[in-house]
Write an enzyme that holds these catalytic residues in place. Structure first.
Site, PDB file in Angstrom:
ATOM      1  CG  HIS A 459      -1.721   1.238   1.409  1.00  7.96           C
ATOM      2  ND1 HIS A 459      -3.034   1.346   1.011  1.00  7.96           N
ATOM      3  CD2 HIS A 459      -1.393   2.453   1.925  1.00  7.96           C
ATOM      4  CE1 HIS A 459      -3.484   2.561   1.275  1.00  7.96           C
ATOM      5  NE2 HIS A 459      -2.508   3.255   1.833  1.00  7.96           N
ATOM      6  CD  GLU A 460       1.727   3.807   3.702  1.00  7.06           C
ATOM      7  OE1 GLU A 460       2.101   4.878   3.156  1.00  7.06           O
ATOM      8  OE2 GLU A 460       0.644   3.698   4.313  1.00  7.06           O
ATOM      9  CG  HIS A 463       0.654   6.644  -0.435  1.00  9.94           C
ATOM     10  ND1 HIS A 463      -0.411   7.386  -0.913  1.00  9.94           N
ATOM     11  CD2 HIS A 463       0.196   5.989   0.665  1.00  9.94           C
ATOM     12  CE1 HIS A 463      -1.469   7.178  -0.134  1.00  9.94           C
ATOM     13  NE2 HIS A 463      -1.137   6.334   0.823  1.00  9.94           N
ATOM     14  CG  HIS A 466       0.334   9.441  -6.614  1.00  8.86           C
ATOM     15  ND1 HIS A 466      -0.759   9.765  -5.856  1.00  8.86           N
ATOM     16  CD2 HIS A 466       0.158  10.106  -7.779  1.00  8.86           C
ATOM     17  CE1 HIS A 466      -1.553  10.565  -6.522  1.00  8.86           C
ATOM     18  NE2 HIS A 466      -1.023  10.796  -7.699  1.00  8.86           N
TER      19      HIS A 466
END
Length: 672
Positions: A459-460, A463, A466
């Site tokens: 998940h991290e 980021h 991104h």
């Protein structure tokens, strides 16, 4: 000695020179940064030439680089390595930073120039930048009368002090609330490695003969899944949910209530009914009503699912289920029904393999990225590792830092920060860091992740991608600088690869034998995905709706009893189911009282609508392919805020998002 923040770093990608940075550098660097930035702003505001895009908007984007250098490092450290010295600096800097923001956006001359910049003839990204600056000024109070602006300054300063106070109280409370156990029999169910880690944590805290169960930020504590002793589970659960509510110097609930009241007053000054209306005014959600409609649509079926799950848990337990029993018996039922014991899978989720053969492997297959550890580059703590990220053709893309272990100076939870943000205007490329809170194993032992920690690692990194993939001209639009209810979307999409056959078969291998996670176990994990969704959705909605309740207070309203307020808010929202407390309660809801998610915790499930629909697209389009990765990168991940996020989604997906995949995923389709 010169201050390492006084000039641009000469390290690769302008990585901050952590080896040179000392705590005593921060305050002088902030003061110098404030002065330099204000001088730059005065020069822009006082320019006698007619305002143009170049001499006003671009000048604003170039200004403040010295302040940004120190701020990005400091605010990462205040979360990741918050020593007593850092905490003292934060208490001093927080109100000064708030005052500095006011000095920018309440500068009437500067606002006049921004308003007068013509947009005719500008390219789309530049025209959007002008509009964003105008909105920033207006939302920050530029159009208020002088008396109202003065009160706004006072409110912003006090709120910044209170937010820092909340975070620092909570960090102390997290450490003080750790559960000390003297008899190892009371910890039956923990692995030998976990028991040794608890023993080391106790010794580090000054208890040479005990075992210390440290706490993570959410209500649910991982050890509740495996500890067989019910009294120990109850102690651990109560330590978790009572953080911030206890009658001591670390109580945070009064701070939270005060912040909510001040935010309501500030919203009224700015022309909004309440803080939630202000906070959601510039999000992708069309309105606060639309947010409530979505959450309300999910609440009743989620609680019904949770109650149905509770019946199965009670049958397995042979007694009524309390909140401290839920995770333990949920895992028992999962094991019995699906033959999946998540705790037994930890030997297959060794951190190094999860990273290199899972997270990095998926990024290579999708985007062609390669990762090269840079032992010659230093992070802000000895545990921090640095990788150079390169494109498929070897072109340099940026730096990725990983800080995975918990420590008593580190906030709970997991997050991504930026040290350098990509922008063509400044010629910079991204330098980003992921933070997790995994217990550090004894020396020489492997770091074995829980299933949830493995998911969080993916998940991290979503980021991080991104930020790394950002391809914008202006710093304001870089990377994750998007609305709160959009920022979680790319990270949630990246979770889809955890059980993708090609990925899981590459990383999920027993750390001793090298044997892959059996195919039948993976099939069982997939079959069991909806088990526990009643609990998961209910605890999430409890936190999201509690957040909105605090931030829909009308101006002038005060909360004298935060505990009673919380109970009433959950009851009125229909999510007051005692065995399933909110993921975060008021006392430790750092997202909204010590972070940037006030009235925005709904963002996770709002983003999940886009995420679930995107997962369907990947499956329909063939999954883990370079073509799919390039399409997602080009049309969405690289765009930052340079285009409207929902427009970027429509371009990527070919249509607006549908909620149906989310309802299916969470097992709510029939009831909703």
């Amino acid at each position: 000695m010169s201050n390492p923040f006084s000039t641009t770093s000469t390290l690769p990608y302008q990585l901050p020179p952590f080896a040179q940075i000392r705590e005593e550098h921060f305050l002088p660097a902030f003061e110098a940064g404030f002065s330099e930035h204000l001088a730059e702003l005065d020069s822009i505001a006082g320019n006698t030439e007619p305002p143009t895009f170049e001499n006003t908007i671009v000048a604003l984007e170039r200004a403040g680089q010295a302040l940004r250098r120190v701020a990005l490092v400091f605010y990462n450290n205040s979360s990741s390595h918050s020593t007593e010295g850092i905490q003292a600096i934060e208490q001093e800097i927080a109100p000064k930073m708030a005052a500095h923001e006011d000095n920018i956006y309440l500068n009437g001359s500067l606002f006049e120039r921004v308003n007068a910049v013509p947009v005719e003839g500008l390219d789309a990204e530049s025209a959007r930048l002008v509009q964003e600056y105008r909105q920033h000024f207006v939302r920050a109070g530029a159009q208020l009368e002088p008396a109202a602006q003065q009160r706004l300054r006072e409110l912003n300063g006090e709120l910044s002090r209170l937010s820092t106070d909340f975070s620092q109280r909570l960090l102390r409370e997290m450490n003080d609330s750790a559960v000390l156990v003297t008899d190892p029999a009371e910890l039956d169910g923990l692995t030998d490695d976990d028991l040794e880690a608890a023993g080391n944590a106790a010794k580090a805290a000054g208890h040479p003969d005990g075992y210390l169960l440290t706490l993570i930020l959410p209500t649910a504590q991982p050890a509740l899944e495996t500890i067989t002793n019910r009294e120990t589970r109850q102690r651990l659960y109560e330590a978790s949910v009572n953080r911030g509510f206890r009658d001591n110097d670390n109580n945070t609930t009064g701070v939270a209530a005060r912040m909510a009241a001040l935010r309501a007053e500030r919203a009224a000054l700015l022309g909004f009914e309440n803080h939630a209306a202000l906070a959601t005014d510039d999000q992708t959600a069309p309105s606060l009503d639309a947010i409530h409609q979505m959450l309300d649509r999910l609440a009743k079926p989620a609680v019904l699912n949770a109650r149905a799950e509770a019946q199965e848990l009670e049958a397995a337990a042979g007694h009524p289920i309390e909140a401290w029993d839920w995770a333990f018996y949920s895992e028992k039922v999962r094991t019995e029904r699906f033959d999946v014991d998540l705790a037994a899978l930890r030997p297959y989720f060794e951190l190094e393999r999860v990273l290199k053969d899972g997270v990095f492997f998926a990024a290579n297959k999708l985007y062609g990225l390669t990762f090269h550890e840079r032992d010659d580059l230093q992070g802000y703590h000895p545990d921090v590792r640095v990788w150079e990220v390169r494109e498929e053709d070897g072109t340099e893309l940026g730096l990725f830092l990983g800080d995975y272990y918990t420590r008593d100076t580190k906030n709970g939870g997991a997050w991504m920060n930026s040290f350098v943000e990509q922008a063509r205007l400044t010629g910079t490329r991204a330098v980003v860091v992921n933070n997790l809170n995994v217990s550090k194993p004894p020396a020489g032992e492997p770091t074995l992740l829980t299933y949830d920690q493995m998911r969080t690692t993916f998940h991290e990194f979503g980021h991080a991608l991104h930020g790394l993939f950002s391809d914008v001209t202006y710093p304001l639009f870089s990377g994750t600088s998007v609305p709160r209810d959009f920022v979680e979307y790319p990270s949630q999409v990246n979770e889809m690869w955890i059980l993708w056959p090609e990925v899981v078969n590459n990383y999920a291998r027993h750390y001793r034998t090298g044997e892959p996670l059996p195919a039948e176990t993976i099939d069982k994990l997939l079959a069991a995905q909806q088990w526990g969704e009643g609990f998961a959705t209910t605890e999430y909605l409890g936190a999201a709706l509690l957040d909105l309740a605090w931030h829909e207070l009308t101006p002038g309203a005060t909360v004298e009893d935060p505990l009673a307020f919380e109970q009433q808010a959950l009851r009125e929202a229909g999510v007051d189911y005692t065995p399933v407390p909110p993921r975060y309660r008021t006392g430790y809801f750092k997202h909204i009282f010590g972070g940037g998610y006030s009235a925005a915790y709904y963002a996770y499930i709002w983003s999940e609508v886009l995420d679930a629909d995107t997962v369907e697209w990947f499956k329909e389009a063939g999954g883990l392919t370079r073509a799919n990765g390039e399409h997602f990168r080009k049309e969405l991940l690289s765009r930052g805020y340079s285009v409207d996020p929902l427009e970027a989604f429509r371009t990527f997906r070919g249509r607006a998002a549908s909620i149906e995949p989310l309802l299916e995923r969470r097992g709510l389709a029939e009831q909703a």
